[in-house]
Write a protein that holds these residues in place. Structure first.
Motif, PDB file in Angstrom:
ATOM      1  N   GLY A  90       0.755  -1.227   0.092  1.00 63.19           N
ATOM      2  CA  GLY A  90       0.012   0.163   0.039  1.00 63.19           C
ATOM      3  C   GLY A  90       0.699   1.125  -0.054  1.00 63.19           C
ATOM      4  N   SER A  91       1.998   1.179   0.726  1.00 59.91           N
ATOM      5  CA  SER A  91       2.765   2.321   0.739  1.00 59.91           C
ATOM      6  C   SER A  91       3.597   2.752  -0.502  1.00 59.91           C
ATOM      7  N   PHE A  92       3.897   1.492  -1.296  1.00 64.26           N
ATOM      8  CA  PHE A  92       4.388   1.762  -2.665  1.00 64.26           C
ATOM      9  C   PHE A  92       3.494   2.511  -3.404  1.00 64.26           C
ATOM     10  N   LEU A  93       2.090   2.260  -3.464  1.00 62.12           N
ATOM     11  CA  LEU A  93       1.008   2.979  -4.258  1.00 62.12           C
ATOM     12  C   LEU A  93       1.140   4.488  -3.882  1.00 62.12           C
ATOM     13  N   VAL A  94       1.205   4.905  -2.519  1.00 65.54           N
ATOM     14  CA  VAL A  94       0.877   6.218  -2.266  1.00 65.54           C
ATOM     15  C   VAL A  94       2.241   6.691  -2.522  1.00 65.54           C
ATOM     16  N   GLY A  95       3.527   5.987  -2.324  1.00 67.21           N
ATOM     17  CA  GLY A  95       4.872   6.768  -2.710  1.00 67.21           C
ATOM     18  C   GLY A  95       4.946   7.129  -4.268  1.00 67.21           C
ATOM     19  N   ALA A  96       4.183   6.286  -5.234  1.00 69.54           N
ATOM     20  CA  ALA A  96       3.965   6.510  -6.358  1.00 69.54           C
ATOM     21  C   ALA A  96       3.194   7.747  -6.858  1.00 69.54           C
ATOM     22  N   MET A  97       2.112   7.846  -6.271  1.00 75.56           N
ATOM     23  CA  MET A  97       1.191   8.989  -6.205  1.00 75.56           C
ATOM     24  C   MET A  97       1.950  10.082  -5.827  1.00 75.56           C
ATOM     25  N   ALA A  98       2.672  10.224  -4.640  1.00 75.96           N
ATOM     26  CA  ALA A  98       3.505  11.521  -4.016  1.00 75.96           C
ATOM     27  C   ALA A  98       4.419  11.836  -5.192  1.00 75.96           C
ATOM     28  N   ALA A  99       5.010  10.944  -5.735  1.00 75.75           N
ATOM     29  CA  ALA A  99       5.997  11.330  -6.984  1.00 75.75           C
ATOM     30  C   ALA A  99       5.345  11.984  -8.144  1.00 75.75           C
ATOM     31  N   MET A 100       4.332  11.466  -8.502  1.00 76.98           N
ATOM     32  CA  MET A 100       3.479  12.063  -9.609  1.00 76.98           C
ATOM     33  C   MET A 100       3.187  13.201  -9.087  1.00 76.98           C
ATOM     34  N   ALA A 101       2.601  13.563  -8.058  1.00 73.42           N
ATOM     35  CA  ALA A 101       2.033  14.963  -7.557  1.00 73.42           C
ATOM     36  C   ALA A 101       3.229  16.118  -7.319  1.00 73.42           C
ATOM     37  N   SER A 102       4.307  15.372  -6.995  1.00 75.58           N
ATOM     38  CA  SER A 102       5.468  16.445  -6.644  1.00 75.58           C
ATOM     39  C   SER A 102       5.885  17.369  -7.617  1.00 75.58           C
ATOM     40  N   LYS A 103       5.984  18.442  -7.583  1.00 77.80           N
ATOM     41  CA  LYS A 103       6.756  19.532  -8.328  1.00 77.80           C
ATOM     42  C   LYS A 103       8.074  19.842  -8.341  1.00 77.80           C
TER      43      LYS A 103
END
Length: 362
Positions: free
Chosen positions: A166-179
């Motif tokens: 689950g943490s892998f998924l939200v880490g991926a989302m964090a990187a996608m959202a990060s500017k």
């Protein structure tokens, strides 16, 4: 009202829960009378004990002992509370619960529940493991369960999660959202389990952006680390100052400070365990859901000794998407994270488990 028949209390078939069996379960002629322990009555006593055991099991009610932080921590403990409340609503039966104020109360609380004949007794959190193991041995006819740790006893059900998935998924989302290409992690107590969250998060971020920087801090080394929102806010602000623009908190009640700091700084945050998107709408990118509520409900409904492992495939962990974060998770991000989720489930992507080697190897 309970009745004490001390000879029965020492008999191996009647040792568990006799003190809390309702008065109505005993024949009138036995109430407040000592049982004759002469040899000719042993067989009769055994039959009585068997009957009492059946009645006791029918009257038993489950119990839950929450860990540090309390049952309304808006995270891990509260998810467990929701599971018990769901069971109560559906069954129409009561349950016992206790919120510990310090770590020394764990064993006391579990023992008290066992002495009252509660079954199953559910310990929330890895910190309950040694107490569950000890008391489960002393009360072999009762059922016990523990969330987030494994206790190898024949009357214990252990429920653990693949938090790294689950943490892998939200880490991926964090990187996608990060500017900025920089993301952060704030853990609660520095233990292998929280390192497991951190490692999964880091893997997900770097899967999306191999050059991503991941800042990580732990709040402390004692149980107090789960309920220190002021410290959580300080750690988050320090990471924001270094360029992080998304921070994941796996820290119980301490996370409340992280989310507030993110809101105040115009950054994004990621919740944990429960769906925390509603706490700071527009700030919470998502939450790494760990379905402790479902696990607790299932234990209360039907205890199954052994080990249950819940990951993405089993629906035990996931990311949260609702009206509170819909504007932050666009269609492209959702498509990409769902593809990653499918690849983890299929085995195409291997999410490394920190606890397998006590190190983040990927």
């Amino acid at each position: 009202m309970g009745v004490s028949i001390f000879a029965l209390g020492n008999h191996p078939d009647c040792r568990v829960g006799v003190e809390s069996i309702p008065l109505r379960l005993f024949p009138d002629h036995l109430v407040n009378k000592r049982v004759d322990m002469s040899i000719q009555n042993v067989a009769r006593l055994g039959l009585l004990c068997a009957a009492l055991a059946v009645a006791f099991q029918a009257a038993a009610e489950p119990a839950i002992v929450y860990d540090m932080g309390g049952k309304f921590d808006k995270s891990f403990n509260e998810a467990a509370f929701r599971g018990m409340e769901q069971w109560k609503k559906e069954s129409g039966k009561p349950y016992l619960d206790f919120e510990i104020a310090n770590e020394s109360q764990r064993e006391q609380a579990i023992r008290r529940m066992a002495e009252r004949g509660a079954s199953p007794i559910i310990g929330i959190g890895f910190g309950q493991a040694s107490s569950i193991e000890k008391i489960a041995k002393e009360f072999p006819k009762l059922q016990f369960a523990i969330i987030d740790m494994v206790v190898n006893q024949p009357n214990v059900q252990s429920v653990v999660f693949k938090e790294h998935e689950g943490s892998f998924l939200v880490g991926a989302m964090a990187a996608m959202a990060s500017k900025t290409g920089k993301v952060g992690f704030v853990g609660g107590m520095d233990i292998p389990l929280i390192r497991k969250f951190q490692c999964g998060y880091e893997q997900g971020a770097k899967h999306v952006n191999p050059k991503a920087e991941v800042f990580a801090n732990m709040t402390g080394t004692t149980g107090a680390a789960w309920s220190d929102p002021a410290r959580g806010g300080e750690l988050a602000k320090a990471q924001f100052a270094k360029g992080a623009d998304v921070v994941f908190a796996a820290a119980g009640g301490t996370g409340m400070g992280v989310y507030q700091a993110a809101k105040d700084s115009g950054k994004l945050a990621i919740g944990v365990d429960s769906n925390q998107n509603h706490l700071q709408p527009g700030t919470m990118l998502t939450s790494m859901i760990k379905k402790v509520d479902v696990a607790v409900y299932n234990v209360a409904k039907g205890h199954k000794p052994g080990i249950s492992v819940l990951g993405l495939k089993e629906g035990g962990v996931d990311y949260a998407l609702d009206d509170n974060n819909a504007k932050l998770v666009n269609a492209d991000m959702k498509k990409k994270v769902d593809a990653i989720k499918a690849d983890i489930i299929s085995g195409k992507i291997k999410a490394a488990d920190y606890m397998a080697d006590n190190a983040c190897k990927y």
